[in-house]
Scaffold this motif. Structure first.
Motif, PDB file in Angstrom:
ATOM      1  N   THR A   1       0.708  -1.055   0.231  1.00 50.64           N
ATOM      2  CA  THR A   1       0.655   0.245   0.306  1.00 50.64           C
ATOM      3  C   THR A   1       1.030   1.206  -0.046  1.00 50.64           C
ATOM      4  O   THR A   1       1.877   1.512   0.607  1.00 50.64           O
ATOM      5  CB  THR A   1      -0.638   0.180   1.063  1.00 50.64           C
TER       6      THR A   1
ATOM      7  N   LEU B   1      -1.833   7.590   2.786  1.00 49.11           N
ATOM      8  CA  LEU B   1      -2.381   7.447   3.678  1.00 49.11           C
ATOM      9  C   LEU B   1      -2.917   8.485   4.566  1.00 49.11           C
ATOM     10  O   LEU B   1      -2.411   9.709   4.136  1.00 49.11           O
ATOM     11  CB  LEU B   1      -2.095   6.793   4.542  1.00 49.11           C
TER      12      LEU B   1
ATOM     13  N   ALA C   1      -6.654   4.850   7.939  1.00 49.65           N
ATOM     14  CA  ALA C   1      -5.597   4.018   7.833  1.00 49.65           C
ATOM     15  C   ALA C   1      -3.799   3.974   8.017  1.00 49.65           C
ATOM     16  O   ALA C   1      -3.210   3.833   8.307  1.00 49.65           O
ATOM     17  CB  ALA C   1      -6.224   4.186   6.544  1.00 49.65           C
TER      18      ALA C   1
END
Lengths: 319, 311, 283
Positions: free
Chosen positions: C85, C90, C94
């Motif tokens: 990711t 973010l 998150a």
């Protein structure tokens, strides 16, 4: 010929409530043109020794006793004005964080000229400038950079300039206090080589103070290991590296990482055993951390014992 | 329940460190003659403030505001019944002076406290927030700082008539926070660079948590220091307002006493009336100032470092 | 379990062509425009469970890379992926979830602990922030973390404050704080540069132990090639914002490919005065 002879030097710091010993009975000799390294962790008193030799201790420090013999004089008994003439002309110092020792608003070369002319007013400016160029050659900075400002220098060049300044009055002894600590490995290596080379060529005695036993070993003939204000081991570097006798020295070497692994220390070495059964309140300072401490260590005073003519250890161990 | 109590005790023990540190600071403070003198002066005024409740209990004629000695109709010099004399209405000057101490503390400390709270909060937010927040808040602070505060208060007073003592306190606080917030902001800026703030961010702490848990405790000593200086200035501003006739007429403050001396034309006729409040104002501001200076020395990082290095 | 890290392990962190430039803002109007390139297209992959060493001099950009991976600063170009990711996109919950999985062991133990927080509060703070564990369980977790960091008896340290600890103890407290959330990935930025040699060594051993016990992945940032060789499975050498060489620690030291690495190796103390220098291999 003995140049420097320090005998039972003790220095303490006064605080509001107490007096704390920083150097406790340090004794050592230094021959002309030789080098000795003082190794120890931060706060062990190694910088205090250096400052004590220069008589540049902070105001709350007290010299409690001892003698500093330097070419026939006792520096501790010297009046201030005579000490002024010894300082810098005969003993100079490369300070910790020397990179900040240069005044940012003056050209580096001018600062060195200033240093020379303060001590030798009879030298003309142009002669001093010639000396600066000579010094710059010695420390490998291009002459053309001599009259730049400090901010135009890299860290390594500043350190070289500081060395040049320390050399400017042809001293007999240079005290280098952590001269490479803030530098990168490669620059550090260059500076160490330079100091070593100058020391050989100019036959200058050097006291090299560092927390890094590896750096000290690269430069110095002799090594002294300090722990909590006391010198606990001293000897030729080969002796100290091959047969370290004090448990603290052994621990230092055992944890010294080199690129090829860990230095293989002979842990079996023990100070020769010749102990009178004395009971003393003055016990070894390393006792809480010492992996080899015995019950007997808690009751007796450590003693100097000789492993060879040059290798001595101050320990209470006796197995 | 027992567990909670235990937790409380644990927390209390945890705070002993701060007590210990405070004790060290106090020792350093007390060693300083300036701090000692300031402290003794302050205790003296504190006792005066506490004692101010006593005279009206002894005899209602000693009430500083409403008590009038029926036998006196003019300003009288000190006597056995009126230790410092009376004013022109026959009110006891000694009990007025004691009450003045109480009011000085009230005004000084509450105005200083408010300005410190405001200044610290704004300073921290500006320093931590950076760029836009910082710019806006600091320009606002600059605007207030350059305003002639006394003049503005005078204008307000002449617009709205007599001001209540609490409104005066709030106004003083409002004009006195920008200096504090500048200092706290610069402290916050340097704290922000310290790695423990990064560590808090890495741990996932929110901005509020970082401000209140990590920055606030580190700027509090400085805030307290500034509070002592703010007390000084608040007392002086209140006295000035009162002397100029814009004080709260229902409150006996030293500034009011001076105003009464002046208004009744006793300025040079009754030194026993004029001098005590004047001297008290000077001494109480001096005492807070001295305490502040001594505290400054305790907090001075250079002094502290020397102390630590020597250990 | 000791995972011999191999490059074919699933990568926990992928750094790809990351660039970061700082602008000199000292000039009047902050427009002097002088820029400093800290990172110039850096790429590296770190496999699960390995200790990856990033070796470079001061100013080489190694600390900047650490800060970018921790999402403490923004980058100009490139991507940093954690478990696949992209971390720089973010936000909110998150990001907070990312924070609990990636922790940091700081450089300077004298500056990295809040002087007004006790060891207990310092170590417990991440648990409080992430609402981990009820209060009763919390003190147990804190105690375990402090003990695992080598401060024993752990309870004796609960109410101590940073100024009452030695440098090594502070660093252990910082390690306890980093480990209390059981992160997958820890960045250790010159964790021993302020400590004495013998203490550094014990800290290195502690990090190696943590990896062995918990399988944590480390990014170990250092200027010290010898320390990197002691601790790391793989090493990348960074110079002026570019990675000049990377690979297994052993082969980089035995067969350096770039001139800079060679210079770095040559500058290491060798103790040539010892007639037969003999060194023990450390495993």
């Amino acid at each position: 010929m003995t140049l420097l002879e320090v005998d039972k030097l003790s220095i303490a710091y006064r605080t509001r409530t107490a007096t704390a010993a920083a150097v406790d009975g340090a004794s050592f000799c230094l021959e002309k043109g030789k080098s000795v390294g003082i190794v120890g962790e931060s706060g062990c008193g190694k910088t205090t020794i250096g400052m004590g030799l220069m008589r540049l201790l902070p105001p709350n420090a007290v010299v409690q006793g001892g003698r500093i013999g330097f070419s026939g004089m006792n520096l501790l008994a010297l009046p201030d004005d005579r000490m002024q003439t010894v300082r810098w002309k005969r003993i100079s110092m490369i300070f910790q964080a020397a990179m900040n020792a240069l005044n940012p608003v003056h050209k580096v070369g001018d600062q060195i000229i200033e240093a020379i002319r303060t001590h030798y007013p009879e030298i003309s400016r142009s002669d001093a400038a010639a000396r600066v160029e000579q010094l710059y050659e010695m420390v490998d900075i291009p002459r053309s950079r001599a009259f730049d400002y400090p901010h135009q220098y890299s860290g390594g060049m500043k350190q070289r300039a500081i060395i040049a300044m320390a050399l400017s009055c042809n001293p007999d002894l240079i005290i280098a206090d952590e001269p490479t600590t803030a530098l990168d490995v490669i620059v550090q290596d260059q500076i160490i080589r330079k100091i070593k080379q100058i020391q050989h060529e100019q036959n200058i005695a050097v006291i090299f103070i560092s927390h890094d036993i590896g750096v000290v070993a690269e430069v110095c003939h002799d090594i002294m290991v300090m722990y909590r204000g006391r010198i606990v081991e001293s000897g030729r570097r080969e002796e100290v590296f091959r047969t370290p006798a004090h448990p603290y020295t052994q621990a230092l070497l055992a944890s010294y990482l080199t690129i090829d692994g860990v230095v293989d220390v002979d842990f079996t070495q023990t100070p020769p055993c010749e102990y009178p059964g004395e009971i003393s309140p003055e016990i070894c300072g390393y006792i809480e951390n010492c992996p080899r401490a015995t019950d007997a260590c808690r009751t007796r005073k450590p003693q100097w014992r000789e492993l060879s003519a040059t290798h001595k250890v101050y320990c209470s161990l006796c197995e | 329940m027992a567990k909670l109590a235990k937790q409380k005790i644990k927390e209390k023990i945890a705070r002993t460190y701060n007590l210990q540190r405070a004790a060290e600071g106090w020792a350093l403070f007390y060693d300083n003659p300036v701090g000692k003198i300031g402290m003794f002066l302050l205790i003296f005024f504190g006792l005066m403030a506490v004692a101010s409740f006593i005279p009206p209990l002894v005899n209602p004629m000693y009430h500083p505001m409403t008590g009038v000695d029926p036998g006196i109709s003019n300003a009288t010099p000190p006597s056995l019944t009126h230790w410092l004399g009376t004013d022109n209405l026959g009110r006891d000057l000694f009990s007025q002076l004691l009450t003045g101490a109480r009011i000085a503390f009230l005004v000084g400390i509450s105005a200083a406290f408010m300005s410190i709270v405001l200044g610290t909060l704004i300073g921290m937010v500006a320093g931590y927030g950076g760029r836009i927040t910082d710019g806006l808040l600091m320009r606002f602070a600059d605007m207030i700082m350059v305003m002639p505060s006394l003049l503005v208060v005078l204008l307000l007073a002449s617009l709205f008539g007599q001001l209540n003592i609490w409104i005066i306190v709030v106004l003083i606080a409002f004009f006195r926070w920008p200096g504090v917030s500048r200092v706290i902001r610069s402290q916050t800026l340097s704290l922000k660079q310290r790695p423990f703030i990064d560590m808090a961010r890495v741990a996932g702490a929110s901005h509020l948590r970082i401000i209140f848990r990590h920055i606030l405790p580190n700027v509090l000593p400085m805030a307290f220091l500034y509070m002592t200086f703010r007390v000084t200035s608040a007392i002086i501003v209140e006295a000035a307002l009162a002397f100029l006739g814009f004080g709260d007429p229902n409150t006996v403050s030293w500034g009011m006493m001076l105003q009464w001396v002046w208004k009744t034309g006793h300025m040079f006729q009754a030194p026993y009336w004029l001098l005590p409040p004047g001297i008290c104002i000077s001494l109480i501001t001096l005492s807070f100032y001295m305490i502040g200076r001594a505290m400054e020395e305790v907090l001075d990082p250079r002094l502290r470092r020397e102390e630590e290095a020597a250990q | 379990m000791h995972t011999e890290a191999k490059p074919d392990n699933p990568d926990i962190l992928e750094v790809e062509r990351v660039k970061k430039t700082y602008r000199d803002e000292r000039g009047l109007f902050r427009t002097s425009g002088e820029t400093l390139t800290a990172l110039n297209g850096v790429s590296l992959n770190i496999g699960r469970g390995e200790i990856f060493g990033l070796v470079g001099a001061s100013g080489s950009g190694k600390t900047t890379l650490g800060r970018l991976v921790l999402h403490l600063e923004s980058m100009d170009a490139g991507s940093i992926r954690f478990h696949g990711t992209e971390i720089h996109s973010l936000k909110g919950a998150a990001l907070k979830a990312f924070r609990r999985r990636v922790q940091m062991i700081p450089q300077d133990p004298y500056q990295s602990l809040n002087p007004y927080m006790s060891v207990y509060d310092t170590v417990a703070e991440p648990l409080i922030i992430h609402h981990d564990a009820a209060k009763e369980k919390r003190s147990q977790l804190v105690e375990d973390a402090i003990r695992a960091a080598g401060l024993t008896p752990a309870k004796a340290y609960f109410n101590r404050y940073p100024h009452q600890l030695s440098g090594g103890q502070r660093q252990r407290a910082a390690i306890a704080r980093a480990m209390v959330l059981s992160p997958d990935f820890v960045i250790a930025d010159e964790p021993t540069s302020m400590l004495d040699a013998s203490i550094s060594f014990t800290i290195f051993k502690l990090l190696a132990e943590i990896r062995k016990q918990r399988g944590v992945t480390f990014l170990f940032i250092t200027h010290d090639l010898a320390a990197a060789r002691f601790l790391c499975d793989r090493i990348a050498v960074i110079y002026h914002g570019e990675i000049v060489e990377s690979g297994p620690a052993e082969s980089i030291i035995r067969h350096p490919q770039s001139d800079y690495t060679r210079a770095l190796i040559d500058a290491q103390p060798r103790f040539s005065f010892m007639k037969q220098p003999h060194f023990r291999e450390q495993t």
